[in-house]
Design a protein around this motif. Structure first.
Motif, PDB file in Angstrom:
ATOM      1  N   PRO A 245      54.969   0.319  64.756  1.00 32.76           N
ATOM      2  CA  PRO A 245      54.050   1.283  65.374  1.00 32.76           C
ATOM      3  C   PRO A 245      53.513   0.801  66.718  1.00 32.76           C
ATOM      4  CG  PRO A 245      53.565   1.087  63.041  1.00 32.76           C
ATOM      5  CD  PRO A 245      54.578   0.026  63.360  1.00 32.76           C
ATOM      6  N   PHE A 246      53.453   1.715  67.675  1.00 29.01           N
ATOM      7  CA  PHE A 246      52.933   1.428  69.008  1.00 29.01           C
ATOM      8  C   PHE A 246      51.607   2.173  69.187  1.00 29.01           C
ATOM      9  CE2 PHE A 246      56.259   4.681  69.046  1.00 29.01           C
ATOM     10  CZ  PHE A 246      55.572   5.791  69.504  1.00 29.01           C
ATOM     11  N   PRO A 247      50.831   1.899  70.255  1.00 25.40           N
ATOM     12  CA  PRO A 247      49.537   2.567  70.423  1.00 25.40           C
ATOM     13  C   PRO A 247      49.655   4.086  70.429  1.00 25.40           C
ATOM     14  CG  PRO A 247      49.722   0.709  71.911  1.00 25.40           C
ATOM     15  CD  PRO A 247      51.081   0.880  71.284  1.00 25.40           C
ATOM     16  N   TRP A 248      48.685   4.749  69.778  1.00 23.26           N
ATOM     17  CA  TRP A 248      48.733   6.215  69.736  1.00 23.26           C
ATOM     18  C   TRP A 248      48.522   6.820  71.119  1.00 23.26           C
ATOM     19  CZ3 TRP A 248      44.680   8.958  71.572  1.00 23.26           C
ATOM     20  CH2 TRP A 248      43.418   8.371  71.578  1.00 23.26           C
ATOM     21  N   THR A 249      47.976   6.060  72.049  1.00 23.94           N
ATOM     22  CA  THR A 249      47.792   6.553  73.420  1.00 23.94           C
ATOM     23  C   THR A 249      49.111   6.649  74.171  1.00 23.94           C
ATOM     24  OG1 THR A 249      47.301   4.268  74.060  1.00 23.94           O
ATOM     25  CG2 THR A 249      45.430   5.719  73.638  1.00 23.94           C
ATOM     26  N   THR A 250      50.171   6.032  73.646  1.00 26.33           N
ATOM     27  CA  THR A 250      51.511   6.139  74.233  1.00 26.33           C
ATOM     28  C   THR A 250      52.241   7.287  73.540  1.00 26.33           C
ATOM     29  OG1 THR A 250      51.582   3.750  74.631  1.00 26.33           O
ATOM     30  CG2 THR A 250      53.690   4.923  74.607  1.00 26.33           C
ATOM     31  N   TRP A 251      52.762   8.226  74.319  1.00 27.34           N
ATOM     32  CA  TRP A 251      53.365   9.419  73.724  1.00 27.34           C
ATOM     33  C   TRP A 251      54.529   9.071  72.807  1.00 27.34           C
ATOM     34  CZ3 TRP A 251      51.867  14.345  73.293  1.00 27.34           C
ATOM     35  CH2 TRP A 251      50.874  14.816  74.150  1.00 27.34           C
ATOM     36  N   TYR A 252      55.406   8.155  73.246  1.00 28.33           N
ATOM     37  CA  TYR A 252      56.593   7.839  72.449  1.00 28.33           C
ATOM     38  C   TYR A 252      57.170   6.508  72.904  1.00 28.33           C
ATOM     39  CZ  TYR A 252      59.143   9.597  76.565  1.00 28.33           C
ATOM     40  OH  TYR A 252      59.624   9.793  77.835  1.00 28.33           O
ATOM     41  N   ALA A 253      58.100   5.964  72.135  1.00 26.11           N
ATOM     42  CA  ALA A 253      58.774   4.723  72.506  1.00 26.11           C
ATOM     43  C   ALA A 253      59.808   5.049  73.575  1.00 26.11           C
ATOM     44  CB  ALA A 253      59.439   4.102  71.280  1.00 26.11           C
ATOM     45  N   ASP A 254      59.541   4.653  74.814  1.00 24.07           N
ATOM     46  CA  ASP A 254      60.418   5.066  75.909  1.00 24.07           C
ATOM     47  C   ASP A 254      61.573   4.112  76.181  1.00 24.07           C
ATOM     48  OD1 ASP A 254      58.968   2.993  76.943  1.00 24.07           O
ATOM     49  OD2 ASP A 254      58.074   4.119  78.599  1.00 24.07           O
ATOM     50  N   THR A 255      61.495   2.894  75.625  1.00 25.28           N
ATOM     51  CA  THR A 255      62.557   1.911  75.817  1.00 25.28           C
ATOM     52  C   THR A 255      62.762   1.111  74.537  1.00 25.28           C
ATOM     53  OG1 THR A 255      61.971   1.685  78.156  1.00 25.28           O
ATOM     54  CG2 THR A 255      63.377  -0.027  77.216  1.00 25.28           C
TER      55      THR A 255
END
Length: 494
Positions: free
Chosen positions: A385-395
């Motif tokens: 899981p990445f921060p919810w403030t980031t829309w999506y995993a871009d890389t």
């Protein structure tokens, strides 16, 4: 006492209701208390229906006292994803155009669940129109991960997964196009199952013959998922894909001999980017499983057009589902939804024909693989899981994703194949977050999929590094206003 009640599995709660050891009213009130205690720190629950739920529970209690026949879900509280219509209860789809939308009738799945004795307690949060695997919208805000509220809970059934992980509800519905049942289940440490198309008839799909969009069960363990799935199954005259499935093949669950199983596994379906850490954790789990089964070996696939195929079929579905909204109020749609609609408007009939041919070839590869294997394993998600403030995993693995959903390829490949699949929680990854194993079975073998998943769950139940992880509720009792900071439109009265 009440904490003990909400921590019981749904199967145990149902058994205690039948034995008159707990009452439906007591159970509903206990879950309301859990929601009021933990939801301010998590934001998984949106619209609530507490008063009506208590009244329904009183009626359910009288049925128990009078010795009437009880349905599979009698007296059990249920969370319903905010994409699914509920009569008399605010349903916003996470979109600012629907902040006053109160449906006049239930989705036919909800009707079926109520007939089985289920009690709708609340709606669970979802991205705007279900677009994306990060549960955040401008109506309700974001849902935090129950293991770290600064991180995302997945999506689009993130509210359901987070509510389950924190015992706010024992059962919850979800929907799945590209992985929306399986991904949040994996990131929150619960079970989410995408059924075979047609096993759960429902009247809300705009494209009646399209197989991408399904609705399905979520729960904290496999037995609860099977119970919920059995109650969900049923025909619907408005759903042309309905398959005449027998709930008895799902519940009660049957035993499977693990030592006879033939298992194939893949880290990436030979077409998906997966973080190296997730690959390591996955292979550790595979080695543990290999000790219990007859065959456990790698399987290869050739899906050169998988991403383009999903682009077309997903965009087609979004255009059918939300085209009228885009014509009337394009500004109300999130960037994710607009991206799907813009993509659809650029596509041709030739693109659609090519996509359907590619999907058929992909499905037949899986059919061939299942002549050799009983199940196929993969990671459910390619990243922690990445921060919810980031829309999506871009890389991922140094490769840029072409759009906001390409990072979901591990699950949307299975969507394209139409096979039933389940995400089973198996411990924590190296970042200390839940890890989900995607278990895939042949088409229409949903009951066997659940039975095999239950055997794995039981085999590793007493191994902390391989069993379902539990969140620390104490960290969630403080109100977290940052999760609501993206709200720009106040929702209607709830």
């Amino acid at each position: 006492m009440k904490q003990t009640i909400v921590s019981l599995s749904a199967v145990e709660q149902r058994q205690k209701i039948a034995r008159k050891e707990i009452s439906p009213v007591e159970l509903v009130r206990a879950h309301i208390e859990q929601i009021e205690s933990l939801n301010p720190g998590l934001n998984a629950i949106c619209a609530t229906d507490f008063e009506r739920a208590i009244e329904t529970a009183r009626t359910a209690e009288q049925s128990v006292i009078m010795g009437k026949p009880l349905g599979l879900l009698h007296g059990l509280p249920i969370g319903v994803k905010d994409l699914t219509d509920t009569a008399g209860l605010l349903t916003t789809y996470g979109n600012t155009s629907y902040t006053q939308h109160i449906p006049k009738q239930d989705n036919s799945l909800i009707t079926r669940l109520k007939l089985a004795g289920g009690i709708v307690l609340a709606k669970t949060n979802t991205p705007d129109m279900g677009a994306g695997a990060n549960t955040r919208n401008e109506v309700w805000g974001a849902t935090g991960n129950p293991f770290n509220t600064q991180l995302n809970a997945g999506g689009s059934s993130g509210g359901s997964a987070a509510a389950l992980a924190t015992d706010m509800v024992p059962l919850a519905t979800g929907t799945d196009v590209g992985g929306s049942l399986r991904i949040p289940a994996a990131l929150c440490g619960v079970v989410g199952m995408r059924p075979s198309p047609g096993f759960i008839g429902q009247d809300q799909r705009k494209l009646g013959w399209a197989v991408l969009n399904t609705i399905g069960p979520m729960a904290r363990d496999v037995a609860d998922t099977a119970l919920f799935f059995a109650a969900s199954m049923g025909a619907d005259a408005a759903d042309p894909l309905v398959f005449p499935a027998d709930p008895a093949t799902v519940w009660p669950q049957r035993r499977v001999e693990l030592s006879a199983l033939r298992v194939g596994y893949t880290e990436d379906f030979d077409c998906c980017q997966v973080d190296p850490m997730i690959r390591r954790v996955f292979m550790q789990r595979v080695r543990a499983i290999a000790d219990h089964v007859h065959v456990c070996e790698p399987v290869t696939f050739d899906f050169p057009d998988a991403h383009e195929t999903f682009d077309v079929l997903r965009a087609e579905g979004f255009l059918a589902q939300m085209g009228s909204v885009s014509e009337n109020d394009l500004a109300s749609l999130s960037p994710n939804v607009r991206a799907n609609l813009e993509l659809a408007q650029r596509m041709t009939l030739a693109d659609r024909a090519k996509a359907h041919l590619s999907q058929t070839r992909l499905m037949r590869q899986f059919a061939q693989a299942f002549q050799k294997y009983d199940i196929i394993l993969s990671p459910t998600t390619p990243v922690t899981p990445f921060p919810w403030t980031t829309w999506y995993a871009d890389t991922i693995e140094g490769q840029a994703m072409q759009n906001y959903y390409q990072w979901l390829a591990l699950t949307y490949v299975i969507t394209l194949s139409t096979q039933p699949a389940l995400s089973l929680p198996m411990g924590l990854d190296e970042a200390g977050m839940p890890f989900g194993m995607q278990i895939i079975a042949p088409l229409y073998k949903d009951g066997r999929l659940l039975a095999i998943a239950k055997e794995f769950e039981d085999a590793f139940a007493h191994q902390p590094n391989l069993s379902r992880p539990k969140t620390e509720f104490g960290k969630l009792t403080v109100r977290n206003d940052s999760l609501r900071s993206i709200v720009t439109h106040a929702p209607g009265t709830i």
